[in-house]
Design an enzyme around this catalytic site. Structure first.
Site, PDB file in Angstrom:
ATOM      1  N   LYS A  41       0.819  -1.213   0.000  1.00  0.00           N
ATOM      2  CA  LYS A  41       0.000   0.000   0.000  1.00  0.00           C
ATOM      3  C   LYS A  41       0.855   1.267   0.000  1.00  0.00           C
ATOM      4  O   LYS A  41       0.416   2.324  -0.426  1.00  0.00           O
ATOM      5  CB  LYS A  41      -0.874   0.043   1.274  1.00  0.00           C
ATOM      6  CG  LYS A  41      -1.847  -1.075   1.442  1.00  0.00           C
ATOM      7  CD  LYS A  41      -2.594  -0.874   2.801  1.00  0.00           C
ATOM      8  CE  LYS A  41      -3.471  -2.044   3.103  1.00  0.00           C
ATOM      9  NZ  LYS A  41      -4.061  -1.911   4.480  1.00  0.00           N
ATOM     10  N   GLY A  42       2.056   1.144   0.536  1.00  0.00           N
ATOM     11  CA  GLY A  42       2.822   2.322   0.926  1.00  0.00           C
ATOM     12  C   GLY A  42       3.106   3.341  -0.155  1.00  0.00           C
ATOM     13  O   GLY A  42       3.308   4.519   0.142  1.00  0.00           O
ATOM     14  N   GLU A  97       8.169   2.757  -5.077  1.00  0.00           N
ATOM     15  CA  GLU A  97       8.100   2.224  -3.704  1.00  0.00           C
ATOM     16  C   GLU A  97       8.185   3.361  -2.697  1.00  0.00           C
ATOM     17  O   GLU A  97       8.810   4.387  -2.959  1.00  0.00           O
ATOM     18  CB  GLU A  97       9.305   1.302  -3.450  1.00  0.00           C
ATOM     19  CG  GLU A  97       9.052  -0.152  -3.718  1.00  0.00           C
ATOM     20  CD  GLU A  97       8.221  -0.820  -2.615  1.00  0.00           C
ATOM     21  OE1 GLU A  97       7.482  -0.120  -1.912  1.00  0.00           O
ATOM     22  OE2 GLU A  97       8.313  -2.042  -2.498  1.00  0.00           O
ATOM     23  N   ASP A  98       7.588   3.168  -1.524  1.00  0.00           N
ATOM     24  CA  ASP A  98       7.804   4.137  -0.458  1.00  0.00           C
ATOM     25  C   ASP A  98       9.162   3.923   0.191  1.00  0.00           C
ATOM     26  O   ASP A  98       9.909   4.868   0.422  1.00  0.00           O
ATOM     27  CB  ASP A  98       6.670   4.084   0.586  1.00  0.00           C
ATOM     28  CG  ASP A  98       6.414   2.673   1.109  1.00  0.00           C
ATOM     29  OD1 ASP A  98       6.940   1.703   0.522  1.00  0.00           O
ATOM     30  OD2 ASP A  98       5.679   2.539   2.097  1.00  0.00           O
ATOM     31  N   ASP A 101      13.980  -1.496   2.280  1.00  0.00           N
ATOM     32  CA  ASP A 101      14.529  -1.888   3.581  1.00  0.00           C
ATOM     33  C   ASP A 101      15.588  -2.965   3.323  1.00  0.00           C
ATOM     34  O   ASP A 101      16.738  -2.656   3.028  1.00  0.00           O
ATOM     35  CB  ASP A 101      13.353  -2.388   4.434  1.00  0.00           C
ATOM     36  CG  ASP A 101      13.703  -2.626   5.888  1.00  0.00           C
ATOM     37  OD1 ASP A 101      14.896  -2.672   6.214  1.00  0.00           O
ATOM     38  OD2 ASP A 101      12.796  -2.783   6.715  1.00  0.00           O
ATOM     39  N   LYS A 129      16.770   2.400   3.614  1.00  0.00           N
ATOM     40  CA  LYS A 129      17.574   2.165   4.820  1.00  0.00           C
ATOM     41  C   LYS A 129      18.807   1.374   4.388  1.00  0.00           C
ATOM     42  O   LYS A 129      18.806   0.131   4.439  1.00  0.00           O
ATOM     43  CB  LYS A 129      16.784   1.350   5.841  1.00  0.00           C
ATOM     44  CG  LYS A 129      15.634   2.097   6.491  1.00  0.00           C
ATOM     45  CD  LYS A 129      14.988   1.187   7.533  1.00  0.00           C
ATOM     46  CE  LYS A 129      13.821   1.857   8.211  1.00  0.00           C
ATOM     47  NZ  LYS A 129      13.121   0.939   9.139  1.00  0.00           N
ATOM     48  N   VAL A 151       9.988   4.499  10.530  1.00  0.00           N
ATOM     49  CA  VAL A 151       9.453   5.746   9.981  1.00  0.00           C
ATOM     50  C   VAL A 151       8.005   5.572   9.535  1.00  0.00           C
ATOM     51  O   VAL A 151       7.604   4.504   9.083  1.00  0.00           O
ATOM     52  CB  VAL A 151      10.311   6.274   8.810  1.00  0.00           C
ATOM     53  CG1 VAL A 151      11.561   6.945   9.336  1.00  0.00           C
ATOM     54  CG2 VAL A 151      10.676   5.167   7.823  1.00  0.00           C
ATOM     55  N   ARG A 163      -0.191   6.684   7.970  1.00  0.00           N
ATOM     56  CA  ARG A 163       0.189   6.673   6.546  1.00  0.00           C
ATOM     57  C   ARG A 163       0.000   8.022   5.882  1.00  0.00           C
ATOM     58  O   ARG A 163       0.700   8.346   4.918  1.00  0.00           O
ATOM     59  CB  ARG A 163      -0.669   5.666   5.767  1.00  0.00           C
ATOM     60  CG  ARG A 163      -0.232   4.234   5.888  1.00  0.00           C
ATOM     61  CD  ARG A 163      -0.912   3.408   4.798  1.00  0.00           C
ATOM     62  NE  ARG A 163      -0.938   1.995   5.122  1.00  0.00           N
ATOM     63  CZ  ARG A 163       0.058   1.138   4.868  1.00  0.00           C
ATOM     64  NH1 ARG A 163       1.148   1.566   4.288  1.00  0.00           N
ATOM     65  NH2 ARG A 163      -0.060  -0.130   5.183  1.00  0.00           N
TER      66      ARG A 163
END
Ligand code: PRP
Length: 176
Positions: A41-42, A97-98, A101, A129, A151, A163
């Site tokens: 969803k991000g 993408e948000d 990671d 990250k 975050v 969000r």
């Protein structure tokens, strides 16, 4: 969860997204079949802001994936939950993408679109990250590198909360 503390302000995000949109518009100036694929969803907020600032033809798709594993630990295995609707064969795919990671999700998606014979596959993410990386994956259009902190905001959540904050904030998860 603690209240979010601002890490990247709304103004900084908007400036960076505008710059990324200008760069992407320039890089794809000769491509008339660019498909932006938002990873649910991000990515929904970055995709909305970025796509509206592009000055080149583009279409929008969404895809949903989920990582196996529990809580915040990823096992590295990625499962396709919802595929794109359109045929992307021969098209230029930009995955949006948000956050990157461990990198497993992005690596899986790049492989997926390459196997569907996209003309090209590139990647865009608001934050990464770097110190959490487990696989080597290229982010062609990156907003910000951040540390290993939890975050929220601008699409990112903690337990589905926060969000829609206009900024990126750091939270401290509860110990439970
Ligand atoms: C986040 C993010 C990426 C993925 C990145 O999604 O949107 O898709 O994790 O992690 P990785 O680099 O370790 O693979 P999440 O699973 O939190 O789902 P959401 O976007 O629905 O919140």
């Amino acid at each position: 969860m603690s209240s979010p503390v601002v890490l990247i302000s709304e103004e900084e995000i908007q400036t960076r997204v505008r710059d990324l949109a200008a760069q992407i518009s320039s890089d794809y100036a000769d491509a008339d079949d660019l498909v932006l694929v938002g990873v649910l969803k991000g990515a929904f907020i970055l995709l909305a802001d970025l796509s509206r600032q592009l000055t080149i033809p583009r279409t929008i798709e969404f895809i949903a994936v989920s990582s196996y594993g529990s809580g915040s630990r990823s096992s590295g295995a990625v499962r396709l939950v919802m595929d794109v609707r359109g045929n992307i064969e021969g098209k230029h795919v930009l995955i949006v993408e948000d956050i990157v990671d461990t990198g497993h999700t992005l690596k899986y998606l790049i492989g997926l679109f390459e196997s569907h014979r996209a003309a090209s596959v590139k990647t865009c993410a608001l934050v990464r990250k770097a110190e959490r990386a487990e696989v080597d994956v290229e982010v062609d259009y990156l907003g910000f590198d951040i540390g290993d902190e939890w975050v929220v905001g601008y699409g990112l959540d903690y337990a589905e909360q926060n969000r829609t904050l206009p900024y990126i904030g750091v939270v401290t998860p509860d110990d439970d």
